[in-house]
Design a protein around this motif. Structure first.
Motif, PDB file in Angstrom:
ATOM      1  N   LEU A 180     -42.017  -7.131  32.198  1.00 48.08           N
ATOM      2  CA  LEU A 180     -40.855  -7.772  32.361  1.00 48.08           C
ATOM      3  C   LEU A 180     -40.643  -9.115  32.153  1.00 48.08           C
ATOM      4  O   LEU A 180     -39.831  -9.434  31.098  1.00 48.08           O
ATOM      5  CB  LEU A 180     -40.238  -7.245  33.766  1.00 48.08           C
ATOM      6  N   THR A 181     -41.458  -9.897  32.619  1.00 50.86           N
ATOM      7  CA  THR A 181     -41.182 -11.397  32.287  1.00 50.86           C
ATOM      8  C   THR A 181     -41.789 -11.631  31.072  1.00 50.86           C
ATOM      9  O   THR A 181     -41.398 -12.918  30.536  1.00 50.86           O
ATOM     10  CB  THR A 181     -41.951 -12.119  33.421  1.00 50.86           C
ATOM     11  N   THR A 182     -42.666 -10.834  30.495  1.00 48.20           N
ATOM     12  CA  THR A 182     -43.242 -11.191  29.253  1.00 48.20           C
ATOM     13  C   THR A 182     -42.203 -10.850  28.047  1.00 48.20           C
ATOM     14  O   THR A 182     -42.070 -11.398  27.000  1.00 48.20           O
ATOM     15  CB  THR A 182     -44.603 -10.897  28.638  1.00 48.20           C
ATOM     16  N   THR A 193     -23.488  -3.461  33.173  1.00 51.15           N
ATOM     17  CA  THR A 193     -24.743  -3.664  34.192  1.00 51.15           C
ATOM     18  C   THR A 193     -25.810  -2.874  33.301  1.00 51.15           C
ATOM     19  O   THR A 193     -27.005  -3.198  33.253  1.00 51.15           O
ATOM     20  CB  THR A 193     -24.649  -3.127  35.671  1.00 51.15           C
ATOM     21  N   SER A 194     -25.593  -1.650  32.969  1.00 52.58           N
ATOM     22  CA  SER A 194     -26.671  -0.836  32.366  1.00 52.58           C
ATOM     23  C   SER A 194     -27.156  -1.463  30.912  1.00 52.58           C
ATOM     24  O   SER A 194     -28.422  -0.886  30.516  1.00 52.58           O
ATOM     25  CB  SER A 194     -26.107   0.606  31.778  1.00 52.58           C
ATOM     26  N   LYS A 195     -26.441  -2.288  30.523  1.00 47.45           N
ATOM     27  CA  LYS A 195     -26.925  -3.012  29.460  1.00 47.45           C
ATOM     28  C   LYS A 195     -27.376  -4.431  29.278  1.00 47.45           C
ATOM     29  O   LYS A 195     -27.637  -5.226  28.193  1.00 47.45           O
ATOM     30  CB  LYS A 195     -25.984  -2.733  28.134  1.00 47.45           C
ATOM     31  N   LEU A 196     -27.547  -4.830  30.534  1.00 53.54           N
ATOM     32  CA  LEU A 196     -27.993  -6.276  30.758  1.00 53.54           C
ATOM     33  C   LEU A 196     -29.128  -6.698  30.037  1.00 53.54           C
ATOM     34  O   LEU A 196     -29.439  -7.863  29.730  1.00 53.54           O
ATOM     35  CB  LEU A 196     -28.039  -6.575  32.240  1.00 53.54           C
ATOM     36  N   GLU A 197     -30.172  -5.770  30.098  1.00 52.72           N
ATOM     37  CA  GLU A 197     -31.540  -5.984  29.479  1.00 52.72           C
ATOM     38  C   GLU A 197     -31.380  -6.537  28.003  1.00 52.72           C
ATOM     39  O   GLU A 197     -32.224  -7.124  27.575  1.00 52.72           O
ATOM     40  CB  GLU A 197     -32.401  -4.513  29.755  1.00 52.72           C
ATOM     41  N   HIS A 198     -30.465  -5.813  27.363  1.00 55.85           N
ATOM     42  CA  HIS A 198     -30.254  -6.221  26.044  1.00 55.85           C
ATOM     43  C   HIS A 198     -29.920  -7.504  25.910  1.00 55.85           C
ATOM     44  O   HIS A 198     -30.260  -8.276  24.911  1.00 55.85           O
ATOM     45  CB  HIS A 198     -29.052  -5.127  25.210  1.00 55.85           C
TER      46      HIS A 198
END
Length: 571
Positions: free
Chosen positions: A17-19, A59-64
């Protein structure tokens, strides 16, 4: 052994995740080289199939948002509202509209954003509220202190006929005054009739708005974008505004008046200073709470009154696809040269927003990456509108399809000049139903028909795409050469603009061709850059491959193309 396996698995997941998602900056200066991603909640992601975007969808798309390198997301209004102007008509400043979810959903969004290293910025709409707000209803009844929360004036009687107090016009069109039969007075609305202007000459109202800011700061938001701050005060004499000599607009169009009594009054800066003090109180034991302001004049005063980011709209309002390389250089230099001499003040560059046509529409498909390159290579804060990272286009609307009240009021002959619907269509995630925005075929605005080929999922797996160009730019933005480097702008030729950043031995050179045909030039001499540089990123249609070496003594840039060149240490 089982516990050790669980620990190793968890550690591996955390490392992955952090990389894949860069660690974001924190501290008092976190915003100074930040990338702010503007989310229009109604059109970002629908989680419950009603065709309207919502908080859980975001919230479901915050990773983008984290994946593309943003430091913060700014949300257009999510407050309780009758949605006449889609949230800019607030009926309750301290609750979430049912279309978007609940306060609990908002808290989950903030918690997830913080886990991903993202700041959360809210849109604050202080100039006006909905006429359905309880304050307005009590003001109509003259209940204290609400009786003074809005701008009320007696009618002017001319030949026995009731007339508005003066000639002030609404931004939307027509008189800025609306008669209220119950109170027997006119109220001011500088925007739509259902949006009554608040009275900042009332100390009670000012305290009420501070309470609103405190409410959200206590819910761990990281700042506010202040909507239409230039309208907060009106001249107490209520004099008619002078007319401007404009022949091609209807008499009741906003542009026909010179707004010397309703915009940019000096009292605005005192209110802004009070909000800055409030935000600073919340920053004492946390990262800086920032204030972004939607202002259109004298940005130096906004800096000095407490705005970290007085929006720079040059790419939207002052420059277009007819502007020359010299026009871009002149305005960039003017902005940089006029920032007050204070290390706390940094430049900012707004690529797009929910009120203006998309970058790909304004500048053309071939130049869709140009503004993102400028906004990230130039020093300071980059403000990107959701969808511009994949080069989304405007959708053409008929008058019958139009939802934006400003477009509707303009009428069938002028709606296309006013409507903001074209840039507000749903985000195009993939080629499934409604572009992956919603499980429903019926969305609040129609999805652009090009979503089958223009969507995030396709661009993730395509060798050269707007998405991949944007990600590379956001990575470069974190390097010392961009965060701390010197800036030089050069007119290489009549049609070629060069932007150079230097830090130690590192060099970044952005070269933009404003001509429709190829231009060849000796960039090394004119820009004083190394003879050999590497293509770091190039606009999608340029055919200049990332990683290739360029001889800068004779560089050829295809028509309408842009390229970022760097020294080898930055690749």
């Amino acid at each position: 052994m089982f516990r050790l396996y669980i620990f190793i698995t968890a550690l591996t997941t955390l490392i992955a995740l952090t990389t894949s998602i860069s660690i974001k900056k924190t501290g008092k200066n976190w915003y100074k080289n930040s990338l702010v991603y503007h989310v229009y909640p109604r059109s970002f992601k629908d989680s419950n199939g009603d065709g309207i975007g919502d908080l859980n969808g975001i919230t479901s798309k915050l990773e983008h948002i984290a994946d593309i390198g943003a430091d913060a997301l700014w949300l257009s209004p999510i407050y309780t509202s009758p949605q006449f102007d889609f949230g800019y008509d607030v009926a309750n400043y301290t609750d979430v509209d049912k279309d978007y979810g609940t306060l609990a959903d908002f808290d989950k969004l903030v918690a997830r954003a913080k886990f991903l290293g993202l700041k959360v910025i809210l849109d604050f709409v202080p100039n006006h509220s909905s006429h359905e707000h309880e304050w307005f209803k009590k003001s109509v009844q003259r209940i204290k202190p609400y009786d003074e929360y809005y701008i009320w004036r007696d009618a002017k009687i001319v030949n026995g006929i009731r007339k508005p107090p003066n000639n002030w016009l609404s931004v939307v069109r027509g008189s800025a005054w609306e008669w209220n039969e119950a109170r027997k007075q006119y109220y001011l609305h500088q925007f739509n009739i259902p949006q009554a202007d608040l009275n900042y000459r009332s100390a009670a109202l000012q305290q009420e708005m501070k309470n609103v800011l405190n409410f959200w700061l206590n819910r761990d938001v990281d700042g506010f974008r202040i909507d239409t701050i230039s309208h907060l005060f009106e001249d107490v004499r209520f004099l008619d505004e002078p007319r401007r000599n404009i022949s091609d607009s209807p008499e009741d169009d906003y542009e026909t008046l010179d707004h010397i009594y309703t915009r940019n009054l000096l009292e605005i800066y005192d209110v802004l200073k009070s909000w800055r003090k409030l935000a600073d109180n919340h920053s004492k034991t946390a990262d800086t709470k920032i204030i972004l302001t939607e202002a259109d004049t004298d940005f130096a005063m906004y800096y000095e009154s407490g705005s970290n980011v007085p929006f720079n709209f040059m790419f939207i309002l002052d420059l277009n696809n007819k502007s020359s390389a010299a026009d871009f250089k002149r305005l960039i230099d003017r902005w940089m040269n006029n920032i007050p001499d204070n290390p706390a003040y940094v430049a900012n560059w707004v690529v797009g927003n929910h009120d203006n046509h998309r970058a790909a529409f304004r500048f053309g498909e071939k130049r869709a990456d140009q503004l993102s390159m400028l906004a990230t290579v130039l020093p300071g804060v980059s403000v990107i509108y959701n969808g511009d990272e994949i080069g989304m286009h405007d959708r053409n609307f008929t008058y019958e399809e139009t939802k934006d009240p400003i477009g509707c009021i303009a009428g069938p002959n002028r709606y296309h000049l006013k409507s903001r619907d074209p840039e507000r269509t749903p985000f195009q995630w993939d080629n499934s139903t409604s572009a992956g925005f919603s499980a429903s075929n019926r969305t609040w605005l129609p999805v652009n028909s090009n979503y089958g080929t223009l969507n995030l999922a396709v661009q993730r797996i395509t060798a050269v795409s707007h998405y991949k160009v944007f990600k590379s730019l956001s990575r470069l933005k974190r390097r010392p050469v961009i965060e701390q480097g010197s800036l030089q702008t050069v007119l290489v030729t009549e049609n070629m603009l060069g932007i150079i950043r230097r830090h130690g031995a590192s060099v970044v050179a952005l070269v933009i061709n404003f001509a429709d045909t190829s231009v060849t030039a000796d960039a090394r001499t004119w820009m004083n850059i190394p003879e050999q540089l590497i293509v770091y990123a190039s606009s999608v249609h340029s055919k200049l491959l990332a990683g290739s070496r360029i001889d800068t003594t004779r560089i050829t840039i295809p028509g309408s193309a842009s390229v970022v060149l760097t020294t080898a240490d930055l690749v």
